[in-house]
Scaffold this motif. Structure first.
Motif, PDB file in Angstrom:
ATOM      1  N   ALA A  22      -8.346   0.679   6.883  1.00  0.00           N
ATOM      2  CA  ALA A  22      -8.910  -0.394   6.056  1.00  0.00           C
ATOM      3  C   ALA A  22      -9.082   0.030   4.607  1.00  0.00           C
ATOM      4  O   ALA A  22     -10.014  -0.402   3.934  1.00  0.00           O
ATOM      5  CB  ALA A  22     -10.255  -0.829   6.635  1.00  0.00           C
ATOM      6  N   ALA A  23      -8.174   0.876   4.117  1.00  0.00           N
ATOM      7  CA  ALA A  23      -8.369   1.464   2.788  1.00  0.00           C
ATOM      8  C   ALA A  23      -7.613   0.754   1.677  1.00  0.00           C
ATOM      9  O   ALA A  23      -7.877   1.002   0.497  1.00  0.00           O
ATOM     10  CB  ALA A  23      -7.953   2.943   2.814  1.00  0.00           C
ATOM     11  N   GLY A  24      -6.678  -0.121   2.018  1.00  0.00           N
ATOM     12  CA  GLY A  24      -5.792  -0.709   1.002  1.00  0.00           C
ATOM     13  C   GLY A  24      -6.503  -1.557  -0.036  1.00  0.00           C
ATOM     14  O   GLY A  24      -7.556  -2.151   0.228  1.00  0.00           O
ATOM     15  N   GLY A  87      -7.288   9.356  -1.435  1.00  0.00           N
ATOM     16  CA  GLY A  87      -5.887   9.158  -1.798  1.00  0.00           C
ATOM     17  C   GLY A  87      -5.328   7.854  -1.275  1.00  0.00           C
ATOM     18  O   GLY A  87      -4.121   7.737  -1.056  1.00  0.00           O
ATOM     19  N   TRP A  88      -6.191   6.839  -1.095  1.00  0.00           N
ATOM     20  CA  TRP A  88      -5.781   5.588  -0.463  1.00  0.00           C
ATOM     21  C   TRP A  88      -4.623   4.907  -1.176  1.00  0.00           C
ATOM     22  O   TRP A  88      -3.807   4.226  -0.555  1.00  0.00           O
ATOM     23  CB  TRP A  88      -6.966   4.624  -0.386  1.00  0.00           C
ATOM     24  CG  TRP A  88      -7.520   4.202  -1.716  1.00  0.00           C
ATOM     25  CD1 TRP A  88      -8.542   4.797  -2.401  1.00  0.00           C
ATOM     26  CD2 TRP A  88      -7.071   3.122  -2.532  1.00  0.00           C
ATOM     27  NE1 TRP A  88      -8.763   4.153  -3.599  1.00  0.00           N
ATOM     28  CE2 TRP A  88      -7.868   3.117  -3.699  1.00  0.00           C
ATOM     29  CE3 TRP A  88      -6.082   2.149  -2.396  1.00  0.00           C
ATOM     30  CZ2 TRP A  88      -7.706   2.182  -4.724  1.00  0.00           C
ATOM     31  CZ3 TRP A  88      -5.917   1.221  -3.413  1.00  0.00           C
ATOM     32  CH2 TRP A  88      -6.716   1.233  -4.554  1.00  0.00           C
ATOM     33  N   ASP A  89      -4.541   5.086  -2.523  1.00  0.00           N
ATOM     34  CA  ASP A  89      -3.481   4.404  -3.267  1.00  0.00           C
ATOM     35  C   ASP A  89      -2.110   5.020  -3.037  1.00  0.00           C
ATOM     36  O   ASP A  89      -1.107   4.492  -3.525  1.00  0.00           O
ATOM     37  CB  ASP A  89      -3.805   4.365  -4.764  1.00  0.00           C
ATOM     38  CG  ASP A  89      -4.048   5.735  -5.372  1.00  0.00           C
ATOM     39  OD1 ASP A  89      -4.185   6.709  -4.602  1.00  0.00           O
ATOM     40  OD2 ASP A  89      -4.097   5.830  -6.601  1.00  0.00           O
ATOM     41  N   GLU A  90      -2.031   6.093  -2.258  1.00  0.00           N
ATOM     42  CA  GLU A  90      -0.741   6.681  -1.895  1.00  0.00           C
ATOM     43  C   GLU A  90      -0.083   5.906  -0.753  1.00  0.00           C
ATOM     44  O   GLU A  90       1.089   6.110  -0.464  1.00  0.00           O
ATOM     45  CB  GLU A  90      -0.927   8.145  -1.467  1.00  0.00           C
ATOM     46  CG  GLU A  90      -1.458   9.048  -2.567  1.00  0.00           C
ATOM     47  CD  GLU A  90      -1.788  10.430  -2.033  1.00  0.00           C
ATOM     48  OE1 GLU A  90      -1.376  10.749  -0.889  1.00  0.00           O
ATOM     49  OE2 GLU A  90      -2.450  11.188  -2.754  1.00  0.00           O
ATOM     50  N   GLY A  91      -0.841   5.035  -0.104  1.00  0.00           N
ATOM     51  CA  GLY A  91      -0.276   4.220   0.974  1.00  0.00           C
ATOM     52  C   GLY A  91      -0.907   4.492   2.322  1.00  0.00           C
ATOM     53  O   GLY A  91      -1.773   5.364   2.480  1.00  0.00           O
ATOM     54  N   LEU A  96      -3.765   7.141   7.519  1.00  0.00           N
ATOM     55  CA  LEU A  96      -3.540   7.575   8.897  1.00  0.00           C
ATOM     56  C   LEU A  96      -3.832   9.061   9.035  1.00  0.00           C
ATOM     57  O   LEU A  96      -4.491   9.489   9.993  1.00  0.00           O
ATOM     58  CB  LEU A  96      -2.105   7.261   9.316  1.00  0.00           C
ATOM     59  CG  LEU A  96      -1.727   7.616  10.760  1.00  0.00           C
ATOM     60  CD1 LEU A  96      -2.651   6.936  11.765  1.00  0.00           C
ATOM     61  CD2 LEU A  96      -0.279   7.229  11.037  1.00  0.00           C
ATOM     62  N   ARG A  97      -3.375   9.855   8.071  1.00  0.00           N
ATOM     63  CA  ARG A  97      -3.662  11.292   8.107  1.00  0.00           C
ATOM     64  C   ARG A  97      -5.167  11.542   8.074  1.00  0.00           C
ATOM     65  O   ARG A  97      -5.693  12.360   8.832  1.00  0.00           O
ATOM     66  CB  ARG A  97      -2.980  12.012   6.943  1.00  0.00           C
ATOM     67  CG  ARG A  97      -1.468  12.018   7.014  1.00  0.00           C
ATOM     68  CD  ARG A  97      -0.869  13.052   6.068  1.00  0.00           C
ATOM     69  NE  ARG A  97      -1.294  12.867   4.693  1.00  0.00           N
ATOM     70  CZ  ARG A  97      -0.680  12.087   3.804  1.00  0.00           C
ATOM     71  NH1 ARG A  97       0.406  11.415   4.169  1.00  0.00           N
ATOM     72  NH2 ARG A  97      -1.118  11.989   2.568  1.00  0.00           N
ATOM     73  N   ALA A  98      -5.872  10.842   7.188  1.00  0.00           N
ATOM     74  CA  ALA A  98      -7.324  11.029   7.074  1.00  0.00           C
ATOM     75  C   ALA A  98      -8.022  10.628   8.366  1.00  0.00           C
ATOM     76  O   ALA A  98      -8.956  11.302   8.819  1.00  0.00           O
ATOM     77  CB  ALA A  98      -7.860  10.212   5.895  1.00  0.00           C
ATOM     78  N   ALA A 166       3.872  11.188   8.012  1.00  0.00           N
ATOM     79  CA  ALA A 166       3.257   9.961   7.488  1.00  0.00           C
ATOM     80  C   ALA A 166       3.197  10.019   5.972  1.00  0.00           C
ATOM     81  O   ALA A 166       2.498  10.848   5.405  1.00  0.00           O
ATOM     82  CB  ALA A 166       1.856   9.780   8.074  1.00  0.00           C
ATOM     83  N   ALA A 167       3.929   9.138   5.322  1.00  0.00           N
ATOM     84  CA  ALA A 167       3.964   9.115   3.858  1.00  0.00           C
ATOM     85  C   ALA A 167       4.128   7.682   3.387  1.00  0.00           C
ATOM     86  O   ALA A 167       4.687   6.834   4.096  1.00  0.00           O
ATOM     87  CB  ALA A 167       5.118   9.976   3.334  1.00  0.00           C
ATOM     88  N   GLY A 168       3.641   7.407   2.192  1.00  0.00           N
ATOM     89  CA  GLY A 168       3.759   6.070   1.633  1.00  0.00           C
ATOM     90  C   GLY A 168       3.135   5.045   2.562  1.00  0.00           C
ATOM     91  O   GLY A 168       2.064   5.266   3.130  1.00  0.00           O
ATOM     92  N   ASP A 169       3.793   3.911   2.720  1.00  0.00           N
ATOM     93  CA  ASP A 169       3.278   2.853   3.587  1.00  0.00           C
ATOM     94  C   ASP A 169       3.930   2.865   4.966  1.00  0.00           C
ATOM     95  O   ASP A 169       3.801   1.892   5.716  1.00  0.00           O
ATOM     96  CB  ASP A 169       3.493   1.479   2.928  1.00  0.00           C
ATOM     97  CG  ASP A 169       2.459   1.203   1.856  1.00  0.00           C
ATOM     98  OD1 ASP A 169       1.293   1.609   2.038  1.00  0.00           O
ATOM     99  OD2 ASP A 169       2.806   0.595   0.835  1.00  0.00           O
ATOM    100  N   ARG A 170       4.596   3.953   5.316  1.00  0.00           N
ATOM    101  CA  ARG A 170       5.288   3.999   6.597  1.00  0.00           C
ATOM    102  C   ARG A 170       4.374   4.293   7.772  1.00  0.00           C
ATOM    103  O   ARG A 170       4.694   3.974   8.905  1.00  0.00           O
ATOM    104  CB  ARG A 170       6.409   5.051   6.546  1.00  0.00           C
ATOM    105  CG  ARG A 170       7.558   4.686   5.614  1.00  0.00           C
ATOM    106  CD  ARG A 170       8.588   5.776   5.594  1.00  0.00           C
ATOM    107  NE  ARG A 170       8.035   7.038   5.102  1.00  0.00           N
ATOM    108  CZ  ARG A 170       8.678   8.192   5.121  1.00  0.00           C
ATOM    109  NH1 ARG A 170       9.890   8.262   5.634  1.00  0.00           N
ATOM    110  NH2 ARG A 170       8.118   9.294   4.635  1.00  0.00           N
ATOM    111  N   GLY A 171       3.222   4.923   7.507  1.00  0.00           N
ATOM    112  CA  GLY A 171       2.338   5.293   8.593  1.00  0.00           C
ATOM    113  C   GLY A 171       3.054   6.182   9.597  1.00  0.00           C
ATOM    114  O   GLY A 171       3.692   7.168   9.232  1.00  0.00           O
ATOM    115  N   ALA A 172       2.970   5.820  10.872  1.00  0.00           N
ATOM    116  CA  ALA A 172       3.603   6.612  11.932  1.00  0.00           C
ATOM    117  C   ALA A 172       5.022   6.159  12.227  1.00  0.00           C
ATOM    118  O   ALA A 172       5.628   6.619  13.195  1.00  0.00           O
ATOM    119  CB  ALA A 172       2.759   6.523  13.201  1.00  0.00           C
TER     120      ALA A 172
END
Length: 207
Positions: A22-24, A87-91, A96-98, A166-172
């Motif tokens: 819910a960080a976006g 780092g929420w603005d990274e996507g 997900l990592r957090a 997990a990077a950008g908006d790809r999540g898993a």
């Protein structure tokens, strides 16, 4: 951790923990964080957390980012563990990592991940996915007419691999694509509507 200690922790929180992303910041919604949008008289972040709890997750972690202080002040999330993601603005990948990192050491053996902007997916569909849990190697996903969607259940044996990709908006997404043969799909199209609240036009889904 001994087997007895692990069993005690599972009895407290259960093997499957809920995780709300819910960080976006709601960039396509004019900078309105989705967590703070209203649906049926409640904030979307409250709706998502309650969905996971009703589906059987005694432990629910919520990852916050954009306007986290406002969400903390306005949302009724006292029963949840709130996780800040600077780092929420990274996507979505960073959230997900957090979230997975926050579950390490809790005794959870799987994370049932739900997105804050999908209020059409309720407790019935979420419980179906949770019921697919077998052990920490489990990978379970809701499906809609056979197409993989959310929520997804990620066994703890996969968390390190997911975090690494997990990077950008790809999540898993990348990890799940590589391990597609291991994913158990649970059809939920009869009980849920998997729309996203991404744009101004999507606000019509909110009640």
């Amino acid at each position: 951790m001994t087997d007895d200690e692990a069993q005690t922790q599972e009895q407290v929180g259960g093997p499957v923990a809920g995780l709300v992303l819910a960080a976006g910041g709601g960039r396509r919604l004019g900078g309105r964080p989705k967590a703070l949008l209203q649906h049926r008289g409640r904030l979307l972040v409250e709706h998502a957390a309650d969905t996971l709890r009703t589906a059987g997750c005694a432990r629910v972690h919520v990852v916050l980012g954009a306007r986290a202080a406002d969400v903390r002040a306005r949302a009724a999330l006292d029963a949840c563990v709130l996780v800040d993601n600077p780092g929420w603005d990274e996507g979505m990948g960073s959230s997900l990592r957090a979230g997975l990192r926050s579950l390490t050491g809790t005794g959870a053996r799987a994370a049932l991940v739900c997105l804050v902007d999908q209020p059409g997916i309720g407790a019935e569909a979420t419980a179906r996915v949770r019921a697919g849990y077998r052990d920490e190697t489990s990978l379970v996903s809701a499906a809609y007419a056979g197409v993989r969607g959310h929520p997804v259940l990620l066994g703890a044996a996969h968390w390190a691999g997911i975090a690494a990709t997990a990077a950008g908006d790809r999540g898993a997404r990348a990890y799940l694509r590589e391990h597609e043969a291991k994913i158990v799909l649970v059809e939920c199209g009869d009980v849920a509507r998997p729309y996203d609240i991404d744009t101004e036009a999507d606000l019509g889904h909110l009640e």
